[in-house]
Design an enzyme around this catalytic site. Structure first.
Site, PDB file in Angstrom:
ATOM      1  CD  GLN A  55       9.987 -48.374  50.656  1.00 26.29           C
ATOM      2  OE1 GLN A  55      10.884 -47.744  50.113  1.00 26.29           O
ATOM      3  NE2 GLN A  55       9.436 -49.456  50.108  1.00 26.29           N
ATOM      4  CG  HIS A  57      14.747 -45.506  53.457  1.00 20.96           C
ATOM      5  ND1 HIS A  57      14.708 -46.732  52.844  1.00 20.96           N
ATOM      6  CD2 HIS A  57      13.944 -44.692  52.732  1.00 20.96           C
ATOM      7  CE1 HIS A  57      13.924 -46.663  51.779  1.00 20.96           C
ATOM      8  NE2 HIS A  57      13.449 -45.438  51.688  1.00 20.96           N
ATOM      9  CD  GLU A  76      13.396 -41.982  49.838  1.00 26.02           C
ATOM     10  OE1 GLU A  76      13.820 -42.431  48.759  1.00 26.02           O
ATOM     11  OE2 GLU A  76      12.667 -42.639  50.591  1.00 26.02           O
ATOM     12  CG  HIS A 134       8.666 -43.389  52.733  1.00 28.52           C
ATOM     13  ND1 HIS A 134       9.659 -43.613  53.657  1.00 28.52           N
ATOM     14  CD2 HIS A 134       9.147 -43.891  51.559  1.00 28.52           C
ATOM     15  CE1 HIS A 134      10.685 -44.213  53.086  1.00 28.52           C
ATOM     16  NE2 HIS A 134      10.387 -44.399  51.804  1.00 28.52           N
ATOM     17  NE  ARG A 154       9.193 -55.064  50.775  1.00 30.17           N
ATOM     18  CZ  ARG A 154      10.111 -55.933  50.384  1.00 30.17           C
ATOM     19  NH1 ARG A 154      10.273 -57.072  51.029  1.00 30.17           N
ATOM     20  NH2 ARG A 154      10.889 -55.674  49.358  1.00 30.17           N
TER      21      ARG A 154
END
Length: 269
Positions: A55, A57, A76, A134, A154
């Site tokens: 996936q 982001h 993150e 990642h 995804r």
């Protein structure tokens, strides 16, 4: 000071515990009331019994562009709480491949050969800026600190048949130099958050600086503890703490941890 109770979400690969969240998809009502609004970070425990999907982001700009006003991106990081032998992560893609090549690999179910895999162990730290391809591998338990965002594109799901988001996912990929995976070294800081690891032997105190807004609240996550207690300046008796508990410390509040413990202090920016 407030102890936060987690919200559990079961997944096909394991489960998530949202341990500090005001996000609408998993909001701790008492936490939101205490901080007085939307806290800018989302903190989770991730238990991966099987490998997660590949996936990516969006960053703040792409989140608005692709999903509309009011959305934010998702940068993150992960701190490895536990790892089975030979546990691995997907951490980026190999150099030299265009989006067209990657799209073809996804549709033909052979994306694995284009991915960068890295072995990790307990205590390792991984920084995942928005736009990084990642995946968390099987046999890992992680502390995840991220922007308060639930947008995930995804790219690939190992043939499990769930929806993929190829067009949006490829659009937000960034091909930037990665920070090497290594054991956490006391402190980390990026645009959105700061982490400080503290190993308490006897006693440790901290003052949450006074400030305005939910972002002024600080979090104390207990990585491990042995006969440790936590108290505020108003409390005479300390409250016993356990591993994987998390506490919100309010602006202007001073707390003390006594005993033996390992702590991750989380500060929003």
């Amino acid at each position: 000071m407030k102890k936060l109770d987690s919200i559990k979400s079961d997944k096909i690969w394991g489960y998530e515990l949202w341990i500090a969240s005001t996000h609408p998809n998993g909001c701790q009502g008492d936490f939101k009331k205490s901080v007085g609004g939307e806290y800018p970070l989302l903190v989770k425990i991730i238990q991966a019994n099987d490998t997660l999907s590949i996936q990516v982001h969006p960053d703040d700009d792409f989140a608005v562009k692709l999903e509309g006003e009011g959305n934010r991106g998702k940068t993150e990081c992960w701190y490895v709480l536990d790892a089975e032998p030979d546990a691995k992560l997907v951490y980026g893609i190999k150099e030299g491949y265009s989006n067209e090549v990657l799209a073809k690999a996804i549709t033909e179910n052979n994306l694995e050969s284009y991915l960068e895999f890295v072995e990790v162990k307990k205590g390792d730290f991984i920084f995942i800026p928005a736009g990084t391809v990642h995946a968390i591998g099987a046999g890992l338990r992680l502390l995840e600190v991220q922007q308060s965002c639930d947008l995930t594109y995804r790219l690939y799901d190992w043939g499990r048949g769930r929806e993929v988001h190829i067009e949006k996912g490829l659009a937000v990929i960034k091909r930037e130099e990665m920070i090497p995976v290594k054991p956490f070294s006391d402190e980390f800081e990026c645009q959105y958050f700061k982490l400080q690891q503290v190993k308490v032997k006897g006693g440790w105190s901290m003052l949450c600086s006074k400030g305005n807004g939910p972002e002024a609240v600080q979090l104390i996550y207990i990585i491990s503890a042995d006969k440790a207690v936590i108290r505020t300046s108003e409390q005479k008796a300390g409250v016993p703490v356990k591993a994987e508990e998390i506490y919100a410390v309010m602006p202007g509040e001073k707390i003390t941890v006594e005993g033996s413990a390992e702590i991750m202090r989380i500060i929003a920016k």
